[in-house]
Write a protein that holds these residues in place. Structure first.
Motif, PDB file in Angstrom:
ATOM      1  N   ALA A 158      55.423 -28.625 -75.017  1.00  0.00           N
ATOM      2  CA  ALA A 158      55.276 -29.639 -76.063  1.00  0.00           C
ATOM      3  C   ALA A 158      56.572 -29.738 -76.847  1.00  0.00           C
ATOM      4  CB  ALA A 158      54.111 -29.314 -76.996  1.00  0.00           C
ATOM      5  N   LEU A 159      56.820 -30.916 -77.434  1.00  0.00           N
ATOM      6  CA  LEU A 159      58.044 -31.171 -78.184  1.00  0.00           C
ATOM      7  C   LEU A 159      57.718 -31.698 -79.564  1.00  0.00           C
ATOM      8  CD1 LEU A 159      58.760 -32.031 -74.998  1.00  0.00           C
ATOM      9  CD2 LEU A 159      60.955 -32.583 -76.039  1.00  0.00           C
ATOM     10  N   ALA A 160      58.599 -31.388 -80.514  1.00  0.00           N
ATOM     11  CA  ALA A 160      58.612 -32.022 -81.837  1.00  0.00           C
ATOM     12  C   ALA A 160      60.047 -32.430 -82.075  1.00  0.00           C
ATOM     13  CB  ALA A 160      58.129 -31.066 -82.917  1.00  0.00           C
ATOM     14  N   GLU A 161      60.279 -33.654 -82.473  1.00  0.00           N
ATOM     15  CA  GLU A 161      61.650 -34.143 -82.535  1.00  0.00           C
ATOM     16  C   GLU A 161      61.874 -35.035 -83.739  1.00  0.00           C
ATOM     17  OE1 GLU A 161      62.526 -37.096 -79.383  1.00  0.00           O
ATOM     18  OE2 GLU A 161      60.470 -36.730 -78.710  1.00  0.00           O
ATOM     19  N   ASP A 162      63.150 -35.120 -84.139  1.00  0.00           N
ATOM     20  CA  ASP A 162      63.591 -36.112 -85.093  1.00  0.00           C
ATOM     21  C   ASP A 162      64.793 -36.817 -84.477  1.00  0.00           C
ATOM     22  OD1 ASP A 162      65.751 -34.376 -85.349  1.00  0.00           O
ATOM     23  OD2 ASP A 162      65.082 -33.552 -87.248  1.00  0.00           O
ATOM     24  N   ALA A 163      65.570 -37.523 -85.296  1.00  0.00           N
ATOM     25  CA  ALA A 163      66.668 -38.302 -84.740  1.00  0.00           C
ATOM     26  C   ALA A 163      67.785 -37.446 -84.189  1.00  0.00           C
ATOM     27  CB  ALA A 163      67.219 -39.250 -85.814  1.00  0.00           C
ATOM     28  N   LEU A 164      67.937 -36.216 -84.668  1.00  0.00           N
ATOM     29  CA  LEU A 164      69.070 -35.391 -84.275  1.00  0.00           C
ATOM     30  C   LEU A 164      68.699 -34.204 -83.406  1.00  0.00           C
ATOM     31  CD1 LEU A 164      71.228 -35.217 -87.525  1.00  0.00           C
ATOM     32  CD2 LEU A 164      71.554 -36.656 -85.530  1.00  0.00           C
ATOM     33  N   GLU A 165      67.499 -33.667 -83.572  1.00  0.00           N
ATOM     34  CA  GLU A 165      67.141 -32.433 -82.887  1.00  0.00           C
ATOM     35  C   GLU A 165      65.722 -32.513 -82.343  1.00  0.00           C
ATOM     36  OE1 GLU A 165      69.504 -28.959 -85.273  1.00  0.00           O
ATOM     37  OE2 GLU A 165      67.893 -29.972 -86.344  1.00  0.00           O
ATOM     38  N   ALA A 166      65.439 -31.617 -81.429  1.00  0.00           N
ATOM     39  CA  ALA A 166      64.083 -31.491 -80.900  1.00  0.00           C
ATOM     40  C   ALA A 166      63.789 -30.010 -80.697  1.00  0.00           C
ATOM     41  CB  ALA A 166      63.931 -32.253 -79.585  1.00  0.00           C
ATOM     42  N   ALA A 167      62.561 -29.628 -81.002  1.00  0.00           N
ATOM     43  CA  ALA A 167      62.106 -28.255 -80.757  1.00  0.00           C
ATOM     44  C   ALA A 167      61.110 -28.285 -79.611  1.00  0.00           C
ATOM     45  CB  ALA A 167      61.458 -27.665 -82.009  1.00  0.00           C
ATOM     46  N   VAL A 168      61.261 -27.354 -78.684  1.00  0.00           N
ATOM     47  CA  VAL A 168      60.401 -27.262 -77.509  1.00  0.00           C
ATOM     48  C   VAL A 168      59.688 -25.921 -77.535  1.00  0.00           C
ATOM     49  CG1 VAL A 168      60.276 -27.409 -75.002  1.00  0.00           C
ATOM     50  CG2 VAL A 168      62.058 -28.656 -76.225  1.00  0.00           C
ATOM     51  N   GLN A 169      58.395 -25.949 -77.293  1.00  0.00           N
ATOM     52  CA  GLN A 169      57.605 -24.730 -77.186  1.00  0.00           C
ATOM     53  C   GLN A 169      56.905 -24.721 -75.832  1.00  0.00           C
ATOM     54  OE1 GLN A 169      56.657 -21.975 -79.502  1.00  0.00           O
ATOM     55  NE2 GLN A 169      58.661 -22.551 -80.302  1.00  0.00           N
ATOM     56  N   VAL A 170      56.862 -23.542 -75.209  1.00  0.00           N
ATOM     57  CA  VAL A 170      56.166 -23.369 -73.940  1.00  0.00           C
ATOM     58  C   VAL A 170      55.188 -22.216 -74.078  1.00  0.00           C
ATOM     59  CG1 VAL A 170      56.385 -22.875 -71.486  1.00  0.00           C
ATOM     60  CG2 VAL A 170      58.147 -24.208 -72.623  1.00  0.00           C
ATOM     61  N   PHE A 171      53.927 -22.454 -73.723  1.00  0.00           N
ATOM     62  CA  PHE A 171      52.926 -21.397 -73.624  1.00  0.00           C
ATOM     63  C   PHE A 171      52.733 -21.082 -72.143  1.00  0.00           C
ATOM     64  CE2 PHE A 171      50.218 -21.321 -77.742  1.00  0.00           C
ATOM     65  CZ  PHE A 171      51.379 -21.345 -78.500  1.00  0.00           C
ATOM     66  N   TYR A 172      52.794 -19.789 -71.813  1.00  0.00           N
ATOM     67  CA  TYR A 172      52.618 -19.356 -70.433  1.00  0.00           C
ATOM     68  C   TYR A 172      51.177 -18.896 -70.246  1.00  0.00           C
ATOM     69  CZ  TYR A 172      57.706 -19.309 -70.593  1.00  0.00           C
ATOM     70  OH  TYR A 172      59.025 -19.657 -70.746  1.00  0.00           O
ATOM     71  N   VAL A 173      50.420 -19.611 -69.435  1.00  0.00           N
ATOM     72  CA  VAL A 173      49.013 -19.300 -69.175  1.00  0.00           C
ATOM     73  C   VAL A 173      48.913 -18.746 -67.760  1.00  0.00           C
ATOM     74  CG1 VAL A 173      46.670 -20.219 -69.023  1.00  0.00           C
ATOM     75  CG2 VAL A 173      48.268 -21.139 -70.716  1.00  0.00           C
ATOM     76  N   ARG A 174      48.427 -17.509 -67.653  1.00  0.00           N
ATOM     77  CA  ARG A 174      48.228 -16.884 -66.354  1.00  0.00           C
ATOM     78  C   ARG A 174      46.813 -16.322 -66.307  1.00  0.00           C
ATOM     79  NH1 ARG A 174      52.047 -19.423 -66.259  1.00  0.00           N
ATOM     80  NH2 ARG A 174      54.176 -18.927 -65.540  1.00  0.00           N
ATOM     81  N   GLY A 175      46.083 -16.684 -65.271  1.00  0.00           N
ATOM     82  CA  GLY A 175      44.692 -16.257 -65.181  1.00  0.00           C
ATOM     83  C   GLY A 175      43.848 -16.787 -66.315  1.00  0.00           C
ATOM     84  N   GLY A 176      44.205 -17.964 -66.844  1.00  0.00           N
ATOM     85  CA  GLY A 176      43.447 -18.571 -67.928  1.00  0.00           C
ATOM     86  C   GLY A 176      43.755 -18.018 -69.300  1.00  0.00           C
ATOM     87  N   ARG A 177      44.680 -17.017 -69.390  1.00  0.00           N
ATOM     88  CA  ARG A 177      45.001 -16.389 -70.667  1.00  0.00           C
ATOM     89  C   ARG A 177      46.440 -16.691 -71.058  1.00  0.00           C
ATOM     90  NH1 ARG A 177      41.331 -12.298 -72.065  1.00  0.00           N
ATOM     91  NH2 ARG A 177      39.759 -11.912 -70.467  1.00  0.00           N
ATOM     92  N   ILE A 178      46.658 -16.811 -72.356  1.00  0.00           N
ATOM     93  CA  ILE A 178      48.016 -17.019 -72.847  1.00  0.00           C
ATOM     94  C   ILE A 178      48.749 -15.686 -72.785  1.00  0.00           C
ATOM     95  CG2 ILE A 178      49.435 -17.707 -74.806  1.00  0.00           C
ATOM     96  CD1 ILE A 178      47.156 -19.482 -75.739  1.00  0.00           C
ATOM     97  N   ARG A 179      49.699 -15.588 -71.872  1.00  0.00           N
ATOM     98  CA  ARG A 179      50.430 -14.341 -71.682  1.00  0.00           C
ATOM     99  C   ARG A 179      51.678 -14.270 -72.553  1.00  0.00           C
ATOM    100  NH1 ARG A 179      47.014 -10.838 -69.059  1.00  0.00           N
ATOM    101  NH2 ARG A 179      45.894 -11.955 -67.422  1.00  0.00           N
ATOM    102  N   GLY A 180      52.146 -15.389 -73.058  1.00  0.00           N
ATOM    103  CA  GLY A 180      53.343 -15.376 -73.893  1.00  0.00           C
ATOM    104  C   GLY A 180      53.773 -16.798 -74.228  1.00  0.00           C
ATOM    105  N   ARG A 181      54.777 -16.901 -75.026  1.00  0.00           N
ATOM    106  CA  ARG A 181      55.326 -18.206 -75.380  1.00  0.00           C
ATOM    107  C   ARG A 181      56.822 -18.070 -75.596  1.00  0.00           C
ATOM    108  NH1 ARG A 181      56.440 -19.328 -80.772  1.00  0.00           N
ATOM    109  NH2 ARG A 181      55.869 -17.696 -82.259  1.00  0.00           N
ATOM    110  N   ARG A 182      57.495 -19.212 -75.613  1.00  0.00           N
ATOM    111  CA  ARG A 182      58.937 -19.221 -75.791  1.00  0.00           C
ATOM    112  C   ARG A 182      59.339 -20.544 -76.414  1.00  0.00           C
ATOM    113  NH1 ARG A 182      63.334 -18.218 -70.924  1.00  0.00           N
ATOM    114  NH2 ARG A 182      65.142 -17.761 -72.227  1.00  0.00           N
TER     115      ARG A 182
END
Length: 658
Positions: free
Chosen positions: A261-285
């Motif tokens: 998923a992303l959140a952005e403005d005119a100059l920057e954007a932030a990206v987040q990734v959730f890692y789902v393995r076996g139906g569970r959230i194993r981590g994010r970055r």
């Protein structure tokens, strides 16, 4: 600055095939890499209408001195070559994702003779299995501590391991059965590797078979009346279950996917990734990216997929907020790298859609935190103020900046906001809000609010006899009054409470028309020591009154970043007041006394007509078109509204409020 016409390729020399192109500066350094389905069409767009290009693209073209290209056979090959060139040349005008922080991984060094479990950051090492990333290192240690009772893998450093072997005595973990102690030969290298492989299988999501095996062994031990062993196995099962509970179940057990998923403005954007393995959230970055080129959400997603999954492990399913422009080519490339089919989807409903919304909230929070870290730096704020002063030709840095924005719904309930930033920080006690009397558009509203604010300031200055006396602490509950109607009295000092003091710079949300209206209001009042500018939202251009061309601040300018923050805060404050006014106008009307008309129907009426004034002008038949409103209720509404006050009178305009 180079003229793009000097290095424009000759007509007909550019092939129509797909390919990748490079812009180079006078020193031969690659400054931009791009791909195209048709090189002729894409490169031609750079040189046909220079004035119509985005300002950042114009900067890139004037920085470049030459352009070359390479023809490829397919769009997938173009994607591969673009990624490899971006990685090789690191062009300054390409979007580049960077970690917003260093995330820790749970690593198992399977390449060593005696695999070790540890926390690692940074570049990945060959022969090591990684799980995560995790938000915090302590989260990894808690998980490992629970699992070591079942999978007693070595966790010590090479020095500790060697020392234990020399003295023939294991460390504390070996004595409390949280390490199988291969250092002193309690287990063979093959047995220890098998334990490490089981640990990796559990972390990879194959947890069910271990729990079932332990439960079976527990029942067998209980049947054989080996109660101590059965109790120990019971504790092992509980430890594995607690480790699983720390990882939230969000999807089916068979689902492995990455959610982006992303959140952005005119100059920057932030990206987040959730890692789902076996139906569970194993981590994010998370990553933060500078938008050095004019890119849509889909284009940002495509660039992210190419840059991040060029080296990272690719799951069988990737959920994204928007489809990339060349979605099929991206899927083919990712599938080729993974060695199996990769599904790239935009979730529309259900659990995956809900999870995407959660990741998006995290991305917005990450972008807000990134902005906050920037704003809290004194050196950065000082640089921003000086850049604004230099760009606008001010004699000194604008230590006090006021920004004005107008909000309304189709010309009704027009309000305006004034926000104040001092030394680059918001001063909310000085915020003001206005009910606009004129309904002649945003330009007239800006003129009115600037005139009212500075006319009030001039009257207060005449009363106090001071030019820049200390301001009062108005706060959000202070009652303002109309110019000429008398000044509010400070209960502590007994003196008239001031409408703050004049700013060094007035910023209005809009282009040249709004900036000119604000300057005209100041000229009419004889205020000549306050600078004025407008910030146009579409291209983030800064307009000075009377200038034909805007001031273009560099994309990386801290001054532009500060102006955007000021403008966005004024916009937020104006919208909040507009919504509260609409809601209050409806609640305080005679609708409260209409039988059978509750809050839900009142809100439905407001959504349908947009304002109480339009509802008052509507007839019973029009009101009946609103779901849930019958003929009798419509007649009661008309009678209540038209008996409340004369038609066309929308009540007092309201005082300036803080």
């Amino acid at each position: 600055m180079a003229d793009p016409a000097t290095y424009r390729p000759a007509p007909g020399s550019i092939p129509e095939s797909p390919g990748v192109y490079r812009f180079r500066d006078p020193g031969g350094r690659v400054i931009y890499v791009g791909k195209a389905k048709s090189l002729r069409q894409r490169l031609g767009s750079y040189f046909t209408d220079f004035a119509g290009l985005h300002p950042r693209t114009q900067t890139m073209l004037t920085t470049a001195a030459s352009v070359d290209w390479t023809v490829v056979g397919t769009e997938v090959e173009a994607l591969q070559l673009e990624y490899s060139w971006i990685k090789e040349y690191d062009p300054r005008f390409n979007v580049k994702y960077r970690d917003d922080k260093s995330y820790p991984y749970l690593a198992v060094t399977m390449g060593e003779d005696f695999p070790r479990v540890q926390v690692l950051r940074g570049a990945k090492r060959k022969g090591t299995r990684y799980f995560g990333p995790y938000s915090h290192a302590w989260a990894i240690r808690e998980t490992v501590d629970l699992l070591l009772r079942v999978f007693p893998v070595r966790t010590c450093s090479a020095g500790v391991f060697k020392r234990a072997g020399q003295i023939g005595r294991p460390c504390l973990l070996g004595y409390i059965d949280k390490c199988s102690a291969p250092c002193v030969g309690r287990v063979t290298p093959e047995e220890h590797r098998a334990i490490a492989e089981d640990f990796c299988d559990f972390m990879a999501g194959n947890s069910g078979r271990f729990i079932k095996r332990l439960e079976r062994e527990m029942r067998e031990a209980a049947a054989a009346e080996e109660f101590e062993r059965a109790a120990r196995l019971r504790d092992d099962v509980q430890a594995l279950q607690r480790a699983l509970e720390k990882q939230a179940v969000v999807l089916g057990e068979s689902i492995d996917c990455d959610v982006i998923a992303l959140a952005e403005d005119a100059l920057e954007a932030a990206v987040q990734v959730f890692y789902v393995r076996g139906g569970r959230i194993r981590g994010r970055r998370g990553w933060v990216v500078d938008k050095v080129e004019d890119a849509t959400t889909g284009q940002l997603v495509e660039l992210f997929l190419l840059q991040i999954y060029g080296e990272a492990a690719i799951p069988k399913e990737i959920l994204v907020p928007a489809a990339p422009p060349d979605g099929e080519a991206v899927v083919e490339l990712l599938s080729e790298q993974r060695g199996a089919r990769v599904d790239l989807r935009v979730p529309q409903r259900g659990d995956k859609k809900s999870l995407m919304e959660t990741v998006e909230r995290n991305a917005k929070e990450a972008l807000a935190q990134h902005r906050l870290r920037r704003a809290s730096d004194l050196t950065t704020r000082s640089l921003a103020l000086q850049e604004i002063a230099d760009a606008l030709g001010l004699d000194q840095a604008p230590l006090r900046v006021e920004c004005y924005d107008v909000s309304h719904m189709q010309g009704s309930d027009v309000v305006a906001s004034m926000v104040v930033f001092e030394d680059g920080l918001a001063r909310k006690s000085e915020y003001r809000r206005f009910s606009i009397r004129s309904a002649d558009g945003d330009v007239a509203s800006i003129h009115e609010v600037i005139r009212r604010r500075f006319k009030r300031y001039l009257e207060e200055r005449a009363v106090t006899g001071e030019l820049d006396a200390a301001d009062g602490e108005g706060g959000v509950d202070q009652d303002g009054r109309e110019p000429g109607a008398g000044m509010p009295i400070d209960p502590e000092t007994g003196r008239p409470r001031k409408f703050a003091y004049p700013p060094n710079l007035v910023v209005v949300d809009g282009g040249p028309a709004q900036a000119a209206a604000a300057q005209r209001a100041l000229d009419e009042l004889g205020v000549d020591d306050v600078a004025v500018c407008g910030l146009a939202k579409r291209l983030e251009e800064v307009w000075l009154p009377g200038d034909d061309q805007p001031v273009i601040l560099p994309r990386t300018s801290e001054g532009l970043y500060l102006l955007q923050r000021v403008r966005d805060e004024a916009h937020r404050f104006a919208i909040a007041y507009h919504r509260s006014k609409r809601s209050k106008g409806l609640k305080e009307s005679a609708l409260d006394g209409v039988p059978g008309l509750g809050p839900a129907r009142r809100q439905a009426l407001l959504r349908h007509f947009g304002s109480v004034k339009r509802l008052r002008d509507a007839g019973p038949q029009e009101i009946c078109q609103v779901p849930g409103i019958g003929p009798a209720t419509a007649e009661a509404i008309v009678a209540a509204l038209r008996g409340d006050r004369p038609a066309g009178d929308d009540g007092p305009a309201g005082d300036d409020r803080a």
